[in-house]
Design an enzyme around this catalytic site. Structure first.
Site, PDB file in Angstrom:
ATOM      1  N   ASP A 102     -31.917 -86.595 -85.072  1.00  0.00           N
ATOM      2  CA  ASP A 102     -30.768 -86.214 -85.893  1.00  0.00           C
ATOM      3  C   ASP A 102     -30.651 -87.264 -86.995  1.00  0.00           C
ATOM      4  O   ASP A 102     -30.241 -88.394 -86.744  1.00  0.00           O
ATOM      5  CB  ASP A 102     -29.503 -86.164 -85.019  1.00  0.00           C
ATOM      6  CG  ASP A 102     -28.265 -85.729 -85.809  1.00  0.00           C
ATOM      7  OD1 ASP A 102     -28.234 -85.937 -87.036  1.00  0.00           O
ATOM      8  OD2 ASP A 102     -27.320 -85.217 -85.187  1.00  0.00           O
ATOM      9  N   TYR A 150     -23.627 -87.278 -81.072  1.00  0.00           N
ATOM     10  CA  TYR A 150     -22.528 -86.574 -81.703  1.00  0.00           C
ATOM     11  C   TYR A 150     -21.785 -85.788 -80.611  1.00  0.00           C
ATOM     12  O   TYR A 150     -22.418 -85.194 -79.723  1.00  0.00           O
ATOM     13  CB  TYR A 150     -23.101 -85.627 -82.770  1.00  0.00           C
ATOM     14  CG  TYR A 150     -22.042 -84.872 -83.498  1.00  0.00           C
ATOM     15  CD1 TYR A 150     -21.211 -85.506 -84.404  1.00  0.00           C
ATOM     16  CD2 TYR A 150     -21.860 -83.518 -83.275  1.00  0.00           C
ATOM     17  CE1 TYR A 150     -20.226 -84.810 -85.070  1.00  0.00           C
ATOM     18  CE2 TYR A 150     -20.877 -82.811 -83.935  1.00  0.00           C
ATOM     19  CZ  TYR A 150     -20.062 -83.465 -84.831  1.00  0.00           C
ATOM     20  OH  TYR A 150     -19.087 -82.776 -85.477  1.00  0.00           O
ATOM     21  N   LYS A 196     -22.740 -83.397 -94.326  1.00  0.00           N
ATOM     22  CA  LYS A 196     -22.423 -84.786 -94.626  1.00  0.00           C
ATOM     23  C   LYS A 196     -23.097 -85.215 -95.930  1.00  0.00           C
ATOM     24  O   LYS A 196     -22.761 -84.706 -96.978  1.00  0.00           O
ATOM     25  CB  LYS A 196     -22.810 -85.651 -93.419  1.00  0.00           C
ATOM     26  CG  LYS A 196     -22.422 -85.045 -92.051  1.00  0.00           C
ATOM     27  CD  LYS A 196     -20.947 -84.954 -91.818  1.00  0.00           C
ATOM     28  CE  LYS A 196     -20.546 -84.089 -90.620  1.00  0.00           C
ATOM     29  NZ  LYS A 196     -21.154 -84.396 -89.343  1.00  0.00           N
ATOM     30  N   ARG A 223     -30.712 -62.292 -92.914  1.00  0.00           N
ATOM     31  CA  ARG A 223     -30.735 -63.120 -91.686  1.00  0.00           C
ATOM     32  C   ARG A 223     -32.150 -63.627 -91.415  1.00  0.00           C
ATOM     33  O   ARG A 223     -32.352 -64.629 -90.744  1.00  0.00           O
ATOM     34  CB  ARG A 223     -30.179 -62.356 -90.473  1.00  0.00           C
ATOM     35  CG  ARG A 223     -30.190 -63.205 -89.188  1.00  0.00           C
ATOM     36  CD  ARG A 223     -29.173 -62.773 -88.132  1.00  0.00           C
ATOM     37  NE  ARG A 223     -29.022 -61.347 -88.034  1.00  0.00           N
ATOM     38  CZ  ARG A 223     -29.923 -60.520 -87.480  1.00  0.00           C
ATOM     39  NH1 ARG A 223     -31.017 -60.994 -86.961  1.00  0.00           N
ATOM     40  NH2 ARG A 223     -29.699 -59.227 -87.450  1.00  0.00           N
TER      41      ARG A 223
HETATM   42  C1  LIG Z   1     -21.344 -83.727 -88.049  1.00  0.00           C
HETATM   43  C2  LIG Z   1     -22.526 -84.022 -87.216  1.00  0.00           C
HETATM   44  C3  LIG Z   1     -23.171 -83.008 -86.473  1.00  0.00           C
HETATM   45  C4  LIG Z   1     -22.647 -81.595 -86.428  1.00  0.00           C
HETATM   46  O1  LIG Z   1     -22.741 -80.980 -87.661  1.00  0.00           O
HETATM   47  P1  LIG Z   1     -21.739 -79.801 -88.169  1.00  0.00           P
HETATM   48  O2  LIG Z   1     -22.259 -79.553 -89.543  1.00  0.00           O
HETATM   49  O3  LIG Z   1     -20.353 -80.331 -88.122  1.00  0.00           O
HETATM   50  O4  LIG Z   1     -21.937 -78.646 -87.253  1.00  0.00           O
HETATM   51  C5  LIG Z   1     -24.303 -83.355 -85.762  1.00  0.00           C
HETATM   52  N1  LIG Z   1     -24.775 -84.626 -85.748  1.00  0.00           N
HETATM   53  C6  LIG Z   1     -24.182 -85.619 -86.431  1.00  0.00           C
HETATM   54  C7  LIG Z   1     -24.737 -87.002 -86.358  1.00  0.00           C
HETATM   55  C8  LIG Z   1     -23.037 -85.358 -87.182  1.00  0.00           C
HETATM   56  O5  LIG Z   1     -22.429 -86.348 -87.847  1.00  0.00           O
END
Ligand SMILES: *Cc1c(COP(=O)(O)O)cnc(C)c1O
Length: 398
Positions: free
Chosen positions: A184, A112, A209, A59
């Site tokens: 982000d 998001y 993603k 961790r």
């Molecule tokens: C999918 C997504 C998230 C969240 O990510 P997870 O891996 O699903 O927890 C945050 N920001 C954006 C822009 C996303 O597309």
């Protein structure tokens, strides 16, 4: 740490790993272990006291995860990185680390859905308020800054309307007030956009993603200054505990190796689909950052290498028309998420943004006819033929 490889195409493959350290193993080994043994009690004492480098417990740190953290830090041009069990574990670890009760956050006009939910929770539980800002000018952003503003949180391009935020402008305003800017960077990845080079302070990803790219991992990443990353590692990561597994870190290392060629193909395919969609009679509007006529195209050119793989469009008609379109697709799959080899389509108003109240949805430009397509790596002609037959079937039946 320092970047060893200045070209990103090489760095995605080699940065943070040397096979000489691991019996010549070409691929980074998976250290599937929860804990690490100490030679002596005294060594354990020194490790806990931070007097001797070395692993303690997974961790806190794990060798496979560490390769990934060093690699993403180098790719984003940052000092240090941290990996998490999901994008939301990364978002929450960063936002909780940056704020205390009664602070204030300024965020882009479009977030998001779960980040939106987290901000709402922080407001209800800790009185941490937030303001949405279109961030169209320095004056507009500056006017919202208060003494208790703890950070500025930006997504660009904004999901799903593909509005753009000028990151350099935001960073310049924030510098005057000494407020950190968090970006982000999920939609762009460091291959298309590097927020730290534009003056922003912290970059985070849903690595689920494009970073993974194969639709088989849920994970998150954060990059920033060493001091900030250490503070997150020792607080919101260690004590809340949303860490990534060594196996998932390994899958991300594998996915990252092809990030540049995948992003090139995603962008090329999307531009071709964009041109076809724009000329189709039953499409009202198409939103794509790589559109020369996009009102924010000057920002795209300034901060993005290409337009990326996401495109949104409005079908002429109602919510039912949009749903019918989805139901007629054969190759393109109906699913949320994005950035995979497979083309994925979703209906924001009833899926990713269903939690956003209708009025806010409208002000964000999310109509009931809007659909978002994550263009995959298939032959673009096959993607288009599938879309075209589904679009044509709409007019035939009505
Ligand atoms: C999918 C997504 C998230 C969240 O990510 P997870 O891996 O699903 O927890 C945050 N920001 C954006 C822009 C996303 O597309």
């Amino acid at each position: 740490m320092g970047e060893k490889y200045k070209r990103i195409e090489t760095a995605v493959i080699h940065e943070g790993y040397d096979s000489k350290d691991h019996l010549g193993s070409l691929a980074a080994p998976i250290f599937q272990t929860s804990t690490f043994t100490f030679d002596t009690a005294e060594q354990g004492e020194r490790r806990f006291a931070g007097e001797e480098a070395g692993y303690i417990y997974s961790r806190l740190s794990n060798p496979t995860v560490k390769v990934l953290e060093e690699r993403i830090a180098a790719l984003e041009g940052g000092e240090a990185g941290l990996a998490f069990a999901s994008g939301m574990a990364a978002v929450s670890a960063v936002l909780v680390a940056l704020t205390k009760a009664s602070d204030h956050i300024i965020c882009s006009q479009g977030l998001y859905g779960c980040t939106f939910g987290l901000l709402q929770m922080m407001k209800d539980k800790y009185n941490i308020s937030h303001d949405f800002c279109a961030m169209e000018s320095a004056e507009q952003l500056g006017a919202l800054i208060r003494p208790e503003t703890a950070c500025i949180y930006v997504e660009t391009p904004i999901n799903p309307t593909m509005k753009m935020v000028d990151l350099e402008m935001v960073a310049n305003v924030a510098k005057n007030y000494n407020i950190p800017v968090v970006v982000d960077n999920t939609f762009s990845t460091p291959y298309l956009q590097k927020p730290l080079e534009l003056g922003c302070d912290i970059v985070l990803h849903s690595a689920t993603k494009y970073i993974c790219g194969h639709g088989d991992v849920v994970a998150g990443l954060v990059v920033g200054k060493k001091e900030f990353i250490s503070s997150v590692a020792m607080t919101t990561q260690k004590d809340i505990g949303g860490i990534i597994s060594p196996f998932d870190a390994w899958l991300l290392l594998r996915g990252l190796k092809t990030l540049p060629i995948r992003m090139d193909r995603h962008s090329e395919n999307t531009l071709k689909i964009f041109k076809k969609l724009r000329n189709h009679p039953i499409i009202d509007k198409v939103y794509y950052p790589g559109d020369l006529d996009h009102p924010d195209y000057h920002i795209t050119v300034k901060q993005m290498k290409q337009g990326g793989g996401l495109i949104s469009f409005e079908v002429n008609g109602s919510k039912q028309a949009a749903q019918k379109l989805l139901n007629h697709l054969r190759l393109i799959k109906i699913a949320v998420s994005l950035g995979d080899a497979e083309s994925l389509i979703q209906h924001p108003a009833t899926m990713t943004h269903a939690v956003v109240p209708e009025e806010s949805r409208r002000s964000m430009g999310i109509s009931d006819q809007l659909v978002r397509l994550s263009v995959g790596l298939e032959a673009w002609e096959d993607i288009w033929e599938d879309l075209e037959q589904a679009l044509n079937s709409l007019t035939e039946m009505e």
